[in-house]
Enzyme design. Structure first.
Site, PDB file in Angstrom:
ATOM      1  N   TYR A  46      -5.397   5.932  -9.215  1.00  0.00           N
ATOM      2  CA  TYR A  46      -6.447   5.141  -8.999  1.00  0.00           C
ATOM      3  C   TYR A  46      -7.600   5.709  -9.759  1.00  0.00           C
ATOM      4  O   TYR A  46      -8.359   4.785 -10.250  1.00  0.00           O
ATOM      5  CB  TYR A  46      -6.578   5.341  -7.452  1.00  0.00           C
ATOM      6  CG  TYR A  46      -5.888   4.444  -6.562  1.00  0.00           C
ATOM      7  CD1 TYR A  46      -6.165   3.333  -6.152  1.00  0.00           C
ATOM      8  CD2 TYR A  46      -4.591   5.076  -6.281  1.00  0.00           C
ATOM      9  CE1 TYR A  46      -5.511   2.280  -5.430  1.00  0.00           C
ATOM     10  CE2 TYR A  46      -3.715   4.157  -5.417  1.00  0.00           C
ATOM     11  CZ  TYR A  46      -4.161   2.938  -5.117  1.00  0.00           C
ATOM     12  OH  TYR A  46      -3.121   2.141  -4.323  1.00  0.00           O
ATOM     13  N   CYS A  48       0.705  -1.314  -0.095  1.00  0.00           N
ATOM     14  CA  CYS A  48       0.022  -0.084   0.133  1.00  0.00           C
ATOM     15  C   CYS A  48       0.628   1.174  -0.104  1.00  0.00           C
ATOM     16  O   CYS A  48       1.582   1.316   0.872  1.00  0.00           O
ATOM     17  CB  CYS A  48      -1.009   0.023   1.218  1.00  0.00           C
ATOM     18  SG  CYS A  48      -1.776   1.635   1.633  1.00  0.00           S
TER      19      CYS A  48
END
Length: 336
Positions: free
Chosen positions: A179, A48
């Site tokens: 994203y 992450c």
């Protein structure tokens, strides 16, 4: 589509939710959550980017002995991030199998997404915060009494307005832009995110052509936040998220800048390309239903000379490089 606490709206645009648990750990001893070495556990995924920057800041500031860390499996299941890298699939400090358990200990009726990084209060087992936008700043500003000798100033007061401006632009167009490109469910939403991303990368390429770091002449919070996206760009975002105008390796200043940071103590040992690739390609099955993890790209070039020293600058300012990490925290060597 839901990815942790994020979703795609009815127009096909990716939406990143605000952190539901935004409490802060403060230097004030009367605070609800006071700074107290040994009391809190940081839970991360090495895959992450938001958790990765917590690891870097924690290393640079020397907070390893003050805030312990738990590392999750890079591949979650429907119950959230899991501790299957630990004996008996249980975090040895928190005694739980899923970080979601700490969320529910804090709020039993919680029905939102489960995300990392997350800081958990060890005595109660309750989640304190998952506010990834604030957590690194608090490590710099609230935990100052426990920084190592020679810790760099990653958020210098005089530069905060410029740092805040830069990290805001980088968040919108780059950190979140990849994203917004990758999870777009409509062509126009993808086009807008893609163009915003590469316009900002072009701006960064120009900015970094004549200066070593984003703000000032030392590493700051701004560099750390950009780095964790850049280090994932060619392995993941270029192909998996369709951010394919060009690779990072084809942008000379940005590529040299990313290698400069990667080769700086405190960065290299926090990068785990194996976890990064397996998480994105095996979890996002709406994008990659086969779960096949690409063998490329060649990552040995991250160790090649970058030549950025010629631009001057002092990585740690008046501070010093961090010492070697504890043996258990050389995360770059982790393999399942």
């Amino acid at each position: 589509m839901v990815e942790n606490n994020h979703s795609t709206d009815s127009t096909g645009e990716f939406q990143r939710s605000l952190s539901h648990f935004d409490d802060r750990i403060l230097a004030d001893p009367n605070a609800q959550w006071p700074v107290e070495p040994g009391r809190y556990r940081l839970v991360v995924s090495l895959a992450c980017p938001w958790a990765h920057r917590m690891l870097i800041v924690r290393r640079l500031l020397g907070l390893e002995s003050s805030i312990s860390v738990g590392v999750t499996d890079p591949v979650q299941d429907e119950r959230s991030w899991r501790f299957t890298l630990d004996p008996d699939d249980v975090d040895p400090v928190l005694g739980i199998g899923f970080i979601g358990d700490a969320y529910y200990a804090r709020e039993p009726d919680y029905r939102g997404g489960i995300s990392v990084p997350a800081i958990v209060d060890i005595p109660s087992g309750e989640l304190v915060t998952n506010d990834y936008l604030q957590m690194t700043l608090d490590l710099s500003t609230e935990w100052g009494g426990f920084h190592r000798d020679g810790a760099p100033d990653l958020y210098p007061v005089a530069l905060r307005p410029e740092i805040d401006e830069v990290i805001g632009l980088v968040f919108r167009d780059v950190n979140n832009g990849v994203y917004r490109s990758g999870f777009a469910a409509a062509q126009d939403k993808y086009d807008r995110a893609y163009n915003g991303l590469f316009n900002r990368l072009d701006w960064l390429e120009e900015r970094l052509t004549g200066r070593r770091y984003l703000v000032g002449d030392t590493i700051t919070e701004a560099d750390i936040r950009l780095f964790t996206t850049l280090v994932r760009f060619d392995p993941v975002y270029h192909g998996h998220f369709k951010c394919n105008r060009n690779k990072l390796t084809e942008m000379p200043a940005l590529w040299a800048y990313a290698r400069d940071l990667y080769q700086t103590p405190g960065f290299t040992d926090t990068v785990n390309f194996d976890h990064i690739k397996r998480h994105y390609y095996q979890v996002h099955t709406d994008i990659n239903p086969t779960k096949i993890v690409p063998l490329g790209p060649d990552l040995t070039n991250w160790d090649t000379p970058h030549g950025r020293e010629a631009l001057g600058g002092r990585p740690f300012g008046d501070g010093t490089p961090p010492p070697a990490p504890p043996e258990a925290e050389v995360f770059a060597d982790w393999r399942l």
